[in-house]
Design an enzyme around this catalytic site. Structure first.
Site: not given
Length: 350
Positions: A199-201, A228
């Site tokens: 996952y990332c932003t 996110i």
């Protein structure tokens, strides 16, 4: 011929934005698709965005587009329609809407052509960036968090992880995305038989990272759809527990969105609980670091007594000192106890 770049000073543009009465909406989006002529596409898109009073940061490359922008609320739907009709590949594209938004995230439009929309450092002609892992939606994410066979991997930089992350997520300690990719492969070899969740932003980094992991022999790879931002929004809408702890770092003037009430980071000066990033007020430093209100008052917004003393000097003397050294623009890496050269607000493409 229309002017295809900004010609007004940053100070003037910021003052103009702050004086605006109409609310703005902060939006991020990306798309991996083939752009035959990035410069031509950039120039055409710049005119579309300018006509709609869009501010923000947009990168284009042969591999696609990466954007973080601010749009007047009254023009959001018009923007959406014009973006969707600009290129068939953009039709129906998911737009990540900011979770916390004061409308002051950007005040100028910067649109650049780059080699990549995310600087990945990959130099492998056999790498297929389209062979990505499977998407996970909010409910699936929560189920995976309870699965002992799943390992969550945070594909963001250390200063992002420091203020917020998913429960028990592994940090890949690095200053840039290009450093993380080979480290992720190395660190996860012992988990090769596990379910890898990345996952990332907003999704752009973990999507490419999922393809890189598959390229390196990992078969069970997932990534969170929309990152996110989309996860937190959908979880709240669906009444699901939000399992992200702390704050989501964002690459604009806000520097963060509150996801949960927990404060998991600490002031870099006194150690008090705090997760508010700021830049040192000394123009010769601009260190990105975490500072609590008490230390902000004590050090006048500076990162150290030295910078505080320098800030009190006459402006001419400050300029002379800045000219004699490499201008700061650094990030404090608490986990390694050192400073790293970086932009004041880090570049999301790094």
């Amino acid at each position: 011929m229309p002017v295809l770049h900004n010609r007004i000073s940053n100070d003037e543009l910021k003052a103009k934005m702050l004086a605006e009465s109409e609310p703005r909406t902060t939006i991020s989006f990306y798309k991996y698709f083939t752009i035959a002529s990035p410069q031509q596409t950039r120039d055409a898109l710049y005119q579309v965005f300018t006509a709609l009073d869009v501010f923000g940061r947009v990168y284009l490359a042969h591999e696609g587009i990466n954007a973080q922008i601010s749009v007047p609320q009254s023009k959001v739907e018009t923007f959406r329609q014009q973006l969707y009709t600009f290129d068939p590949a953009l039709d129906g594209l998911r737009l990540n809407i900011a979770l916390e938004d004061d409308g002051k995230s950007f005040w100028v439009l910067r649109m650049k052509v780059r080699d990549r929309i995310v600087a990945d450092g990959i130099d492998d002609p056999t790498f297929d960036a389209s062979n990505v892992g499977d998407y996970l939606k909010a409910a699936d994410v929560n189920a995976m968090l309870d699965d002992p066979d799943a390992v969550f991997i945070d594909m963001r930089n250390h200063y992002e992880y420091e203020v917020g992350h998913f429960e028990n997520a592994l940090e890949i300690p690095a200053d840039t995305f290009r450093e993380q990719l080979p480290k992720a492969v190395e660190m996860l070899r012992e988990h090769a038989d596990k379910k890898i969740v990345m996952y990332c932003t907003g999704g752009i980094r973990c999507e490419k990272a999922s393809a890189w992991m598959k390229h390196n022999g990992f078969n069970k790879v997932w990534h969170i759809e929309g990152g996110i931002i989309e996860y937190a929004r959908r979880a709240r809408e669906q009444g699901l527990p939000v399992r992200f702890i702390g704050k989501n770092f964002v690459f604009d003037e806000r520097m963060g969105e509150r996801i949960s009430d927990e404060v998991i980071a600490h002031c870099h000066q006194c150690g008090a609980p705090c997760d508010s990033h700021t830049n040192c007020k000394n123009d010769g430093c601009h260190l990105l670091f975490i500072q609590c209100p008490q230390c902000a008052s004590k050090f006048n917004g500076c990162c150290s007594e030295q910078c505080c003393e320098e800030l009190a000097l006459p402006e001419e003397e400050q300029r002379r000192r800045r000219a004699g050294r490499e201008n700061g623009n650094k990030i404090f890496n608490k986990s390694r106890g050192r400073l790293n050269s970086k932009l004041s607000i880090p570049d999301p493409a790094e």
